[in-house]
Write a protein that holds these residues in place. Structure first.
Motif, PDB file in Angstrom:
ATOM      1  N   LYS A 145       0.715  -1.187  -0.171  1.00 57.14           N
ATOM      2  CA  LYS A 145       0.133   0.106  -0.055  1.00 57.14           C
ATOM      3  C   LYS A 145       0.785   1.200   0.068  1.00 57.14           C
ATOM      4  N   ASP A 146       1.776   1.289   0.884  1.00 59.57           N
ATOM      5  CA  ASP A 146       2.962   2.321   0.798  1.00 59.57           C
ATOM      6  C   ASP A 146       3.412   2.479  -0.576  1.00 59.57           C
ATOM      7  N   GLN A 192       2.382   1.517  -3.351  1.00 62.44           N
ATOM      8  CA  GLN A 192       1.428   1.884  -4.395  1.00 62.44           C
ATOM      9  C   GLN A 192       0.846   3.304  -4.411  1.00 62.44           C
ATOM     10  N   GLN A 193       0.840   4.011  -3.263  1.00 60.31           N
ATOM     11  CA  GLN A 193       0.609   5.446  -2.889  1.00 60.31           C
ATOM     12  C   GLN A 193       1.585   6.063  -3.291  1.00 60.31           C
ATOM     13  N   GLN A 194       3.107   5.949  -3.239  1.00 57.33           N
ATOM     14  CA  GLN A 194       3.884   6.530  -3.384  1.00 57.33           C
ATOM     15  C   GLN A 194       4.536   6.657  -4.810  1.00 57.33           C
ATOM     16  N   ARG A 228      -1.992   6.450  -6.736  1.00 55.90           N
ATOM     17  CA  ARG A 228      -2.737   7.492  -6.294  1.00 55.90           C
ATOM     18  C   ARG A 228      -3.603   8.046  -7.245  1.00 55.90           C
ATOM     19  N   TYR A 284       4.081   2.491 -11.598  1.00 55.94           N
ATOM     20  CA  TYR A 284       4.435   1.589 -10.519  1.00 55.94           C
ATOM     21  C   TYR A 284       4.885   0.418 -11.072  1.00 55.94           C
ATOM     22  N   GLY A 291     -11.025   8.539  -7.161  1.00 57.82           N
ATOM     23  CA  GLY A 291     -10.099   7.603  -6.716  1.00 57.82           C
ATOM     24  C   GLY A 291     -10.591   6.192  -7.188  1.00 57.82           C
TER      25      GLY A 291
END
Length: 594
Positions: free
Chosen positions: A35-36, A38-40, A44, A51, A240
């Motif tokens: 999750k970290d 993917q968001q960074q 997002r 990614y 989102g």
């Protein structure tokens, strides 16, 4: 790249701390790590290609750090992570990143498959590859060196990837079983930890719930579409990945239901619907309107209105293209125009345009209600610009423009009942527009203009009440006219009192202590005033630089008398030159004759 390495250092530190626990077991925060990452690194904003590139770079760095090279630059030699190699939890991370890379590539291909259907085969291959890596990670976690939490997370992750594969293959029962297994594991993990740690697991459960409901619908649960609508409503007005997934699933569900829809009835005429996009839109129209009614805040309502309008515009465009491309339909439309009856396709176009325009009216009316509530609230922050009556006037102008377009829809020119309804709605919104124009005149103290406009509002409302008697339920979905009449009467009486007393012109004189003036102290020595700026670092004592002052200029003298003076002759003083010829020249040259 530097930011990536810093993030990886933090994760590696966390992993080393878990590795050096008391019992010496290996652990990996699988869901937290993915999750970290993917968001960074792109997800997002839905950028799966970015990614995937990050996963490839991280794999290369992990293999270099662990000395886990796949041959050399000349020859590739496959190498697999085995249970015997598990001396570092980064070996588990290596397999996890391989699965994430394959999954992100599959999601990228899924986006591209909307325009290139052949890429769906590649998509399925990459999803199977991701599920295979997930199974490999689950087998590695069966080692006694791996802790129990990591084993459960690996099982949930593998179940999620397996469910995604079955979902794309439309194996609904298998997909539902895999998603339910994933959901059960994450719910048990959430219940075993604190609330802060359980948030991430509950978010994952919310992500896979729409997939479970969609699988249930395809298996035979007819209530699943209602559950999906409720999920979209509870997701709020934001965008989102969650909102996009819900929209996609709802569209797919409606597409299956649209196969049984063949016609629609509007204003006493039944029209066949042969365009799939129009079927899907009309099938979900009632659900969208119900969702808008149930929305609990303005942001969600605005998002649902925008989604409905966008879908309606796309449907109208599809019908318009069908009319343009169908030559026979155009010929029939010409014949129909001569006989006074439009074709079915053109009538369907008018119906969809009516839905779009009326939705615009309701959206602007909803925005006007929100502005009216803010206009009545006392303004606390003076520096912040609050709502004004001019903002509401603009909204009602747009509403009246939409109603004018409604009255000119093709095929409804001879429908007198429809024209009367539109005329009645126009009068109602004209009354509200006129009321807020009067309010804007009140703010600038133009009493007579405001009073005339209030009388015009009452005239409009009387016309509405007289015309509404002949039309049953015509005021059902319109703003309350009685409430407007009561408000106009109250405003009119207060306006008359203000005009007579003119109380607004008498400005309240503030006490001397509160007067703010830019006059320096040297210019107001005779008046006492408490000025706190005199004790500050920049007191206003004198005006600097001082103003310019007029001074007398230096006189200029002109000698005018010289023009009137008669000067004496000087002829006798001037020496006469003699005529000596060449003799005189030599005398002068040698100095005799001087």
């Amino acid at each position: 790249m530097a930011a990536e390495r810093q993030n990886e250092v933090k994760i590696s530190t966390m992993e080393e701390n878990k590795e050096n626990s008391i019992d010496g077991s290996l652990g990996l925060e699988i869901l937290q790590i993915i999750k970290d990452s993917q968001q960074q690194h792109g997800l997002r904003h839905g950028d799966y290609q970015r990614y995937r590139g990050y996963c490839s770079r991280r794999l290369r760095r992990l293999r270099k750090t662990l000395g886990f090279k796949m041959g050399n630059r000349h020859k590739f030699t496959g190498k697999k992570v085995t249970i015997e190699m598990l001396s570092d939890n980064r070996h588990l991370l290596l397999v996890l990143i391989e699965a994430e890379r394959a999954w992100s590539y599959a999601m990228q291909l899924k986006q591209e498959a909307n325009t290139e259907p052949r890429k769906r085969f590649h998509l399925l291959a990459r999803l199977r590859k991701a599920a295979k890596h997930g199974e490999k990670l689950e087998k590695l976690c069966e080692s006694p060196r791996v802790d129990a939490k990591t084993k459960l997370e690996a099982q949930a992750y593998t179940a999620y990837l397996t469910g995604m594969v079955q979902f794309e293959l439309q194996e609904w029962k298998s997909a539902m079983e895999a998603f339910n297994k994933c959901k059960t594991i994450y719910e048990k993990l959430a219940s075993a930890f604190t609330e802060e740690q359980a948030v991430l697991f509950y978010q994952r459960v919310e992500e896979i719930s729409p997939n479970i409901r969609y699988c249930a619908y395809n298996i035979g649960d007819q209530n699943a579409i209602n559950d999906l609508m409720q999920m979209r409503l509870s997701a709020g007005g934001g965008g989102g990945m969650m909102a996009e997934k819900l929209e996609t699933l709802i569209s797919q569900t409606r597409a299956k239901q649209a196969a049984v829809m063949s016609e629609v009835e509007w204003r006493g005429r039944t029209v066949p619907v042969k365009i799939d996009k129009a079927r899907i839109f009309l099938l979900g129209l009632a659900d969208n309107e119900a969702a808008i009614t149930q929305a609990d805040n303005e942001e969600t309502k605005e998002h649902l209105y925008e989604s409905l309008l966008a879908e309606c515009r796309d449907t109208i465009q599809a019908v318009r293209e069908e009319i343009r491309t169908d030559v026979k339909q155009r010929e029939r439309a010409t014949e129909g125009a001569e006989s006074g009856r439009v074709s079915n396709l053109q009538y369907l176009h008018s119906y969809l345009t009516y839905i779009k325009l009326w939705t615009l009216v309701k959206r602007n009316e909803s925005m006007a209600h929100a502005l009216q509530a803010k206009l009545k609230e006392p303004q606390t922050d003076e520096n912040k610009r609050g709502p004004r009556p001019q903002d509401l006037i603009r909204l009602y102008d747009i509403i009246l423009q939409s109603l004018a377009e409604l009255s000119s829809l093709q095929g409804l020119e001879e429908d007198h009942t429809f024209q009367k309804e539109v005329a009645l709605k126009t009068l109602v919104y004209k009354a509200y527009r006129c009321f807020y124009i009067a309010q804007s005149y009140v703010l600038v103290k133009k009493w007579s203009e405001a009073l005339v406009l209030y009388e015009r509002v009452l005239k409009y409302t009387r016309e509405v009440q007289s015309k509404a008697k002949s039309l049953n339920n015509s005021l059902k979905n319109l703003p309350d006219v009685q409430e407007l009449i009561a408000e106009v009467n109250a405003e009119k009486y207060s306006l008359q009192a203000a005009a007579i007393l003119d109380t607004d012109d008498v400005a309240e004189v503030p006490p001397p202590q509160q007067i703010k003036d830019s006059m320096p102290l040297s210019d107001r020595l005779d008046n006492f005033r408490l000025d706190p700026t005199l004790l500050s670092k920049q007191p206003n004592l004198v005006q600097f630089p001082p103003d310019f002052q007029p001074i007398p200029c230096k006189p200029l003298f002109f000698d005018l008398a010289l023009n009137h003076v008669a000067l004496p002759p000087l002829d006798d003083k001037v020496e006469q030159k003699g005529k000596g010829g060449i003799t005189g020249y030599f005398k002068g040259f040698f100095g005799f004759g001087s």
